[in-house]
Design a protein around this motif. Sequence first.
Motif, PDB file in Angstrom:
ATOM      1  N   PRO A 116      25.924 -13.049  70.400  1.00  0.00           N
ATOM      2  CA  PRO A 116      25.962 -14.477  70.043  1.00  0.00           C
ATOM      3  C   PRO A 116      24.691 -14.952  69.337  1.00  0.00           C
ATOM      4  N   MET A 117      23.519 -14.467  69.765  1.00  0.00           N
ATOM      5  CA  MET A 117      22.280 -14.962  69.172  1.00  0.00           C
ATOM      6  C   MET A 117      22.065 -14.426  67.767  1.00  0.00           C
ATOM      7  N   LEU A 118      22.461 -13.187  67.522  1.00  0.00           N
ATOM      8  CA  LEU A 118      22.385 -12.673  66.150  1.00  0.00           C
ATOM      9  C   LEU A 118      23.361 -13.422  65.251  1.00  0.00           C
ATOM     10  N   VAL A 171       7.967 -18.836  74.070  1.00  0.00           N
ATOM     11  CA  VAL A 171       8.266 -17.694  73.206  1.00  0.00           C
ATOM     12  C   VAL A 171       8.938 -16.577  74.009  1.00  0.00           C
ATOM     13  N   GLU A 172       8.437 -16.319  75.212  1.00  0.00           N
ATOM     14  CA  GLU A 172       9.005 -15.266  76.050  1.00  0.00           C
ATOM     15  C   GLU A 172      10.447 -15.585  76.438  1.00  0.00           C
ATOM     16  N   THR A 173      10.729 -16.867  76.700  1.00  0.00           N
ATOM     17  CA  THR A 173      12.085 -17.269  77.061  1.00  0.00           C
ATOM     18  C   THR A 173      13.038 -17.112  75.884  1.00  0.00           C
ATOM     19  N   SER A 174      12.575 -17.446  74.682  1.00  0.00           N
ATOM     20  CA  SER A 174      13.401 -17.237  73.499  1.00  0.00           C
ATOM     21  C   SER A 174      13.754 -15.762  73.336  1.00  0.00           C
ATOM     22  N   LEU A 175      12.771 -14.898  73.538  1.00  0.00           N
ATOM     23  CA  LEU A 175      13.016 -13.456  73.422  1.00  0.00           C
ATOM     24  C   LEU A 175      14.012 -12.990  74.467  1.00  0.00           C
ATOM     25  N   ARG A 176      13.866 -13.453  75.706  1.00  0.00           N
ATOM     26  CA  ARG A 176      14.811 -13.061  76.761  1.00  0.00           C
ATOM     27  C   ARG A 176      16.214 -13.564  76.461  1.00  0.00           C
ATOM     28  N   ALA A 177      16.307 -14.770  75.882  1.00  0.00           N
ATOM     29  CA  ALA A 177      17.625 -15.321  75.548  1.00  0.00           C
ATOM     30  C   ALA A 177      18.339 -14.444  74.519  1.00  0.00           C
ATOM     31  N   VAL A 178      17.583 -13.963  73.523  1.00  0.00           N
ATOM     32  CA  VAL A 178      18.170 -13.109  72.488  1.00  0.00           C
ATOM     33  C   VAL A 178      18.553 -11.749  73.072  1.00  0.00           C
ATOM     34  N   GLU A 211       0.692 -24.245  88.131  1.00  0.00           N
ATOM     35  CA  GLU A 211      -0.348 -23.310  88.533  1.00  0.00           C
ATOM     36  C   GLU A 211       0.047 -21.870  88.245  1.00  0.00           C
ATOM     37  N   LYS A 212       1.330 -21.597  87.993  1.00  0.00           N
ATOM     38  CA  LYS A 212       1.794 -20.266  87.645  1.00  0.00           C
ATOM     39  C   LYS A 212       2.884 -20.396  86.594  1.00  0.00           C
ATOM     40  N   PHE A 213       3.233 -19.259  85.977  1.00  0.00           N
ATOM     41  CA  PHE A 213       4.256 -19.266  84.937  1.00  0.00           C
ATOM     42  C   PHE A 213       5.586 -19.753  85.504  1.00  0.00           C
ATOM     43  N   ASP A 214       6.216 -20.687  84.781  1.00  0.00           N
ATOM     44  CA  ASP A 214       7.540 -21.189  85.137  1.00  0.00           C
ATOM     45  C   ASP A 214       8.532 -20.528  84.197  1.00  0.00           C
ATOM     46  N   LEU A 215       9.154 -19.425  84.651  1.00  0.00           N
ATOM     47  CA  LEU A 215      10.053 -18.657  83.788  1.00  0.00           C
ATOM     48  C   LEU A 215      11.478 -19.163  83.952  1.00  0.00           C
ATOM     49  N   PRO A 216      12.032 -19.834  82.941  1.00  0.00           N
ATOM     50  CA  PRO A 216      13.396 -20.360  83.033  1.00  0.00           C
ATOM     51  C   PRO A 216      14.423 -19.238  83.190  1.00  0.00           C
ATOM     52  N   VAL A 217      15.531 -19.576  83.823  1.00  0.00           N
ATOM     53  CA  VAL A 217      16.627 -18.632  84.029  1.00  0.00           C
ATOM     54  C   VAL A 217      17.569 -18.688  82.825  1.00  0.00           C
ATOM     55  N   ILE A 218      17.904 -17.520  82.280  1.00  0.00           N
ATOM     56  CA  ILE A 218      18.763 -17.427  81.100  1.00  0.00           C
ATOM     57  C   ILE A 218      20.217 -17.247  81.520  1.00  0.00           C
TER      58      ILE A 218
END
Length: 271
Positions: free
Chosen positions: A220-222, A207-214, A12-19
């Motif tokens: 490391p991500m670069l 997509v938002e989680t991928s951006l936060r991970a980078v 019912e709401k955004f589930d934002l994973p923890v990085i």
Amino acid sequence: MARMHVMAGSGEKFDLPVIRTIRLADLGEALRRGAEDFWAKPSHYILLMLIYPIIGIVLTVWMNGYQTWPLLYPLVGGFALIGPIAALPLYEISRRREAGLEASWRDALNVLRSPALYSILAVGIMLLALFTLWLSAAQALYESLFGSVPPHTLTGLIAQVTGTPGGTTLILVGTGLGALFALVVLCTSVIAFPLLLDRDVGAYVAVETSLRAVLHNPVPMLAWGIIVGAGLFIGALPVFVGLAVVLPIFGHATWHLYRKLVEPASLIRGG
């Protein structure tokens, strides 16, 4: 409601994973585990060993017949932009092996029955759009330097690129432009597909989680982006044959990188 589910997932709401924070050493661990997944049942990849040389031959015939040799480098380099789509079954195999389940190619096709399938398609369409924009930009750059009449042979293209001032400009600007597209893909999709296979969070959150991970792990991500981009490019050079090994290892490794980057849902919920 269906559109909302695709973008926001099943909740019912955004589930934002923890990085999580990772180190460069974690990249080596992810690659090692990816190689283990690959060598566990390498017979799964016989089909890939047949498909990629065929793709290479078809592209060569097409470029030779329609004088589209200037697109050779953009096509080979652009494979890194759509590589995450091609690796979807590989993420599923690693997920199943991790869970102790059967991991055959038939099981890998369970991706098609994923609750997040439409979200996966949405992210895939985004990557295909970026790939198309990259080819268009590369073609426009070439034509701005050499005109709209391409060389008729590969040797003619090589002579044009290596023997003229415009060739140097093409290499430098084209490489920079390609790196920009690759950075966009890294930031928006590096763990988007593994996350969607694991949890139906929706395309936007993936997509938002991928951006936060980078952003949370820039070095490391670069470094990961450079490793994957260089590996895919080198693997594509010998008529795409090398991709039969490179793509599976990177695909499996990306799943394990995702596990290092994202806190499991069970821990977040206190499970």
